[in-house]
Design an enzyme around this catalytic site. Structure first.
Site, PDB file in Angstrom:
ATOM      1  N   ARG A  17     -53.629  18.936  11.890  1.00  0.00           N
ATOM      2  CA  ARG A  17     -54.512  18.013  12.637  1.00  0.00           C
ATOM      3  C   ARG A  17     -54.751  16.692  11.905  1.00  0.00           C
ATOM      4  O   ARG A  17     -55.735  16.005  12.119  1.00  0.00           O
ATOM      5  CB  ARG A  17     -55.849  18.654  12.985  1.00  0.00           C
ATOM      6  CG  ARG A  17     -55.719  19.863  13.869  1.00  0.00           C
ATOM      7  CD  ARG A  17     -56.997  20.163  14.629  1.00  0.00           C
ATOM      8  NE  ARG A  17     -56.741  21.225  15.569  1.00  0.00           N
ATOM      9  CZ  ARG A  17     -56.818  22.507  15.268  1.00  0.00           C
ATOM     10  NH1 ARG A  17     -57.175  22.875  14.057  1.00  0.00           N
ATOM     11  NH2 ARG A  17     -56.560  23.415  16.171  1.00  0.00           N
ATOM     12  N   GLU A  67     -54.748  -1.805  21.524  1.00  0.00           N
ATOM     13  CA  GLU A  67     -54.125  -2.633  22.543  1.00  0.00           C
ATOM     14  C   GLU A  67     -54.879  -2.619  23.871  1.00  0.00           C
ATOM     15  O   GLU A  67     -54.303  -2.421  24.947  1.00  0.00           O
ATOM     16  CB  GLU A  67     -52.647  -2.237  22.742  1.00  0.00           C
ATOM     17  CG  GLU A  67     -51.844  -3.377  23.338  1.00  0.00           C
ATOM     18  CD  GLU A  67     -50.346  -3.212  23.199  1.00  0.00           C
ATOM     19  OE1 GLU A  67     -49.882  -2.742  22.145  1.00  0.00           O
ATOM     20  OE2 GLU A  67     -49.636  -3.580  24.142  1.00  0.00           O
ATOM     21  N   LYS A  95     -49.376   2.381  15.085  1.00  0.00           N
ATOM     22  CA  LYS A  95     -48.680   3.078  16.182  1.00  0.00           C
ATOM     23  C   LYS A  95     -47.567   3.923  15.575  1.00  0.00           C
ATOM     24  O   LYS A  95     -46.767   3.420  14.776  1.00  0.00           O
ATOM     25  CB  LYS A  95     -48.052   2.073  17.148  1.00  0.00           C
ATOM     26  CG  LYS A  95     -49.043   1.344  18.028  1.00  0.00           C
ATOM     27  CD  LYS A  95     -48.271   0.444  18.985  1.00  0.00           C
ATOM     28  CE  LYS A  95     -49.197  -0.373  19.858  1.00  0.00           C
ATOM     29  NZ  LYS A  95     -48.440  -1.355  20.666  1.00  0.00           N
ATOM     30  N   LYS A 107     -50.171 -10.416  12.139  1.00  0.00           N
ATOM     31  CA  LYS A 107     -50.228  -9.108  12.807  1.00  0.00           C
ATOM     32  C   LYS A 107     -51.542  -8.397  12.480  1.00  0.00           C
ATOM     33  O   LYS A 107     -52.211  -7.864  13.368  1.00  0.00           O
ATOM     34  CB  LYS A 107     -49.036  -8.237  12.397  1.00  0.00           C
ATOM     35  CG  LYS A 107     -49.127  -6.861  13.036  1.00  0.00           C
ATOM     36  CD  LYS A 107     -47.849  -6.118  13.152  1.00  0.00           C
ATOM     37  CE  LYS A 107     -48.095  -4.864  14.013  1.00  0.00           C
ATOM     38  NZ  LYS A 107     -46.938  -4.039  14.166  1.00  0.00           N
ATOM     39  N   HIS A 167     -40.823  -9.539  23.912  1.00  0.00           N
ATOM     40  CA  HIS A 167     -40.399  -8.141  23.973  1.00  0.00           C
ATOM     41  C   HIS A 167     -40.035  -7.676  25.384  1.00  0.00           C
ATOM     42  O   HIS A 167     -39.172  -6.820  25.542  1.00  0.00           O
ATOM     43  CB  HIS A 167     -41.466  -7.218  23.360  1.00  0.00           C
ATOM     44  CG  HIS A 167     -41.390  -7.189  21.855  1.00  0.00           C
ATOM     45  ND1 HIS A 167     -41.571  -8.311  21.085  1.00  0.00           N
ATOM     46  CD2 HIS A 167     -41.116  -6.186  20.984  1.00  0.00           C
ATOM     47  CE1 HIS A 167     -41.438  -7.993  19.800  1.00  0.00           C
ATOM     48  NE2 HIS A 167     -41.155  -6.706  19.716  1.00  0.00           N
ATOM     49  N   HIS A 175     -36.579  -6.265  25.693  1.00  0.00           N
ATOM     50  CA  HIS A 175     -36.366  -4.849  26.033  1.00  0.00           C
ATOM     51  C   HIS A 175     -35.423  -4.713  27.226  1.00  0.00           C
ATOM     52  O   HIS A 175     -34.627  -3.769  27.298  1.00  0.00           O
ATOM     53  CB  HIS A 175     -37.701  -4.164  26.367  1.00  0.00           C
ATOM     54  CG  HIS A 175     -38.539  -3.873  25.163  1.00  0.00           C
ATOM     55  ND1 HIS A 175     -39.905  -3.647  25.232  1.00  0.00           N
ATOM     56  CD2 HIS A 175     -38.215  -3.766  23.853  1.00  0.00           C
ATOM     57  CE1 HIS A 175     -40.375  -3.417  24.016  1.00  0.00           C
ATOM     58  NE2 HIS A 175     -39.370  -3.485  23.158  1.00  0.00           N
ATOM     59  N   GLU A 183     -38.674 -11.128  14.055  1.00  0.00           N
ATOM     60  CA  GLU A 183     -40.089 -10.736  14.240  1.00  0.00           C
ATOM     61  C   GLU A 183     -41.016 -11.689  13.485  1.00  0.00           C
ATOM     62  O   GLU A 183     -42.156 -11.908  13.890  1.00  0.00           O
ATOM     63  CB  GLU A 183     -40.329  -9.288  13.774  1.00  0.00           C
ATOM     64  CG  GLU A 183     -39.735  -8.204  14.681  1.00  0.00           C
ATOM     65  CD  GLU A 183     -40.569  -7.886  15.934  1.00  0.00           C
ATOM     66  OE1 GLU A 183     -41.626  -8.506  16.160  1.00  0.00           O
ATOM     67  OE2 GLU A 183     -40.124  -7.011  16.711  1.00  0.00           O
ATOM     68  N   ARG A 235     -54.022  -7.467  21.460  1.00  0.00           N
ATOM     69  CA  ARG A 235     -52.877  -6.936  20.730  1.00  0.00           C
ATOM     70  C   ARG A 235     -51.577  -7.115  21.527  1.00  0.00           C
ATOM     71  O   ARG A 235     -50.488  -7.165  20.960  1.00  0.00           O
ATOM     72  CB  ARG A 235     -53.106  -5.459  20.372  1.00  0.00           C
ATOM     73  CG  ARG A 235     -52.015  -4.937  19.465  1.00  0.00           C
ATOM     74  CD  ARG A 235     -52.344  -3.621  18.809  1.00  0.00           C
ATOM     75  NE  ARG A 235     -51.139  -3.150  18.150  1.00  0.00           N
ATOM     76  CZ  ARG A 235     -51.073  -2.222  17.227  1.00  0.00           C
ATOM     77  NH1 ARG A 235     -52.163  -1.622  16.829  1.00  0.00           N
ATOM     78  NH2 ARG A 235     -49.924  -1.875  16.698  1.00  0.00           N
ATOM     79  N   ASN A 264     -46.439  -8.710  21.782  1.00  0.00           N
ATOM     80  CA  ASN A 264     -45.246  -8.410  22.593  1.00  0.00           C
ATOM     81  C   ASN A 264     -44.490  -9.668  22.995  1.00  0.00           C
ATOM     82  O   ASN A 264     -43.588  -9.589  23.845  1.00  0.00           O
ATOM     83  CB  ASN A 264     -45.649  -7.644  23.871  1.00  0.00           C
ATOM     84  CG  ASN A 264     -46.237  -6.291  23.543  1.00  0.00           C
ATOM     85  OD1 ASN A 264     -45.923  -5.711  22.512  1.00  0.00           O
ATOM     86  ND2 ASN A 264     -47.109  -5.790  24.404  1.00  0.00           N
ATOM     87  N   HIS A 281     -32.678  -4.338  17.866  1.00  0.00           N
ATOM     88  CA  HIS A 281     -33.999  -4.746  18.359  1.00  0.00           C
ATOM     89  C   HIS A 281     -34.389  -6.179  17.967  1.00  0.00           C
ATOM     90  O   HIS A 281     -34.828  -6.968  18.806  1.00  0.00           O
ATOM     91  CB  HIS A 281     -35.054  -3.740  17.886  1.00  0.00           C
ATOM     92  CG  HIS A 281     -36.438  -4.106  18.344  1.00  0.00           C
ATOM     93  ND1 HIS A 281     -36.810  -4.097  19.672  1.00  0.00           N
ATOM     94  CD2 HIS A 281     -37.520  -4.548  17.654  1.00  0.00           C
ATOM     95  CE1 HIS A 281     -38.071  -4.497  19.785  1.00  0.00           C
ATOM     96  NE2 HIS A 281     -38.520  -4.779  18.575  1.00  0.00           N
TER      97      HIS A 281
HETATM   98  N1  GLY Z   1     -46.651   0.876  13.762  1.00  0.00           N
HETATM   99  C1  GLY Z   1     -46.412  -0.350  14.431  1.00  0.00           C
HETATM  100  C2  GLY Z   1     -47.584  -0.906  15.096  1.00  0.00           C
HETATM  101  O1  GLY Z   1     -48.641  -0.317  15.105  1.00  0.00           O
HETATM  102  O2  GLY Z   1     -47.500  -1.998  15.636  1.00  0.00           O
END
Ligand code: GLY
Length: 376
Positions: free
Chosen positions: A127, A243, A149, A233, A254, A258, A191, A247, A251, A272
């Site tokens: 956990r 997000e 993320k 960032k 993107h 994408h 990026e 946030r 993108n 990418h």
């Molecule tokens: N781990 C990438 C982000 O949170 O943007």
């Protein structure tokens, strides 16, 4: 005794959780004391891949041994295929066989695949256990290692299964870029340009002036570039971890990118960062056609990518179909009912979120863009 290192940046989230980002040349050699600062001499488990293991693992292991931190190492197959349910299951099973407790720290040593998989495993093992990111590609150093993320890919799309799980620290050694293939270095640069284009016009000008330093991998230039890019960032993530709003600015480029990546079926024609470069140019060009930003700004973005030999025309990659690209854009993000939201610039360093973009207007834009030799 190793000198204490000051973090280059600190990410502080609204609820007070925070973590340092260390950025320096040859930092792997002193990573042991940084990890000991977080968790004393408790055991850690390194997760890496076969390619990174050859380049970077010995320095990390030597530093952990020197700091008297016991460790195990799990080595994955390199490549996006490792961001899967199957590899996650195998990794968790191997981790459990090492009898971890909730203080056992995982260390992600590698690019975005290793970081995303390790972060996700750390968020669900017992956990939740702590983890540290040691990103070894420019793309992961300026993007995926920071922000929390984590996730894996499925047949339904990329990163649709995952969690928010922030690392305890991010350790960035610019020396790990010395042996990075040039294509991957350029992909990371895309990026960085994207970050400058979102929020920092001065940084964008600095990038234009310091291209030689980047191309010759001068450690001081690389460190400043990574620090300034991550500051942008981190500032955004600190205000909107999950997000809910701003946030989404990250993108930029993107949704266009994408769509191109999906059309190439991730077969290696377009990686990418290259898709982000093309997508950022397209976002500026589209904003210019709407009268939101000046065509000159779009040209500056295009020139910067040209100078480092990133693709700047879709025709360099493949013959694309406008209608299919629009379809991909309608399904780019997690459930969105076909609604297209774009991040569009007002100028270099100032971007906005634009929901309710008309599919018809995008289709016309793509048709023009794909037939105009000068632009795409
Ligand atoms: N781990 C990438 C982000 O949170 O943007």
């Amino acid at each position: 005794m190793v000198k204490p290192l000051h973090a280059a940046l600190d990410v502080t989230l609204p609820d007070g959780r925070h973590y340092p980002i260390y950025i320096a040349n040859d930092l792997l050699k002193t990573s042991g004391p940084l990890i000991a600062e977080l968790q004393g001499q408790r055991r850690v488990i390194i997760i890496t891949d076969q390619n990174v293991a050859e380049r970077c693992l010995p320095a990390l292991q030597a530093s952990l041994s020197h700091a008297e931190i016991p460790f195990h190492t799990l080595t994955l197959m390199p490549g996006e295929g490792s961001k899967s349910f199957a590899v996650l299951e195998e990794t968790l099973t191997q981790l459990l066989s090492l009898a971890p407790d909730r203080q056992t720290m995982l260390i992600a040593l590698g690019g975005g695949v290793v970081g995303d998989l390790t972060g996700f495993a750390a968020s669900i093992l017992l956990r939740g256990v702590p983890f540290v990111q040691i990103p070894t590609t420019l793309l992961s150093q300026v993007d995926s290692a920071v922000g929390g993320k984590t996730g894996i890919n499925t047949a339904h799309g990329k990163n649709l299964i995952g969690s928010f799980h922030q690392p305890q620290a991010v350790i960035i050694d610019t020396q790990s870029l010395a042996t990075l293939p040039p294509r991957e270095l350029r992909a990371g640069f895309a990026e960085i340009v994207k970050a400058a284009a979102i929020a920092d016009a001065d940084f964008f000008s600095w990038l234009e002036e310091n291209l030689d330093g980047f191309l010759t991998k001068q450690p001081a230039i690389l460190a400043e570039m990574i620090t300034r890019s991550l500051r942008i960032k981190a500032d955004i993530v600190m205000r909107d971890e999950r997000e809910g709003g701003i946030r989404a600015l990250l993108n930029l480029g993107h949704t266009f990118g994408h769509a191109l990546e999906a059309e190439c079926q991730y077969d290696g024609r377009l990686i990418h960062g290259e898709a982000v470069a093309l997508g950022t140019i397209l976002a500026f060009d589209y904003a210019a056609t709407l009268g939101l930003c000046r065509a000159d700004d779009a040209q500056r973005v295009r020139r910067l990518f040209q100078h480092v030999s990133l693709p700047t025309q879709c025709s360099q990659i493949a013959a694309f179909n406008a209608a299919k690209l629009v379809q991909h854009m309608q399904h780019d993000k997690k459930p969105n009912q076909g609604e297209i939201t774009l991040i569009l610039p007002r100028s270099i360093g100032q971007c906005e979120i634009h929901p309710h973009i008309s599919a018809d207007s995008l289709q016309r834009f793509w048709e023009d863009a794909l037939t105009s030799k000068a632009a795409h």
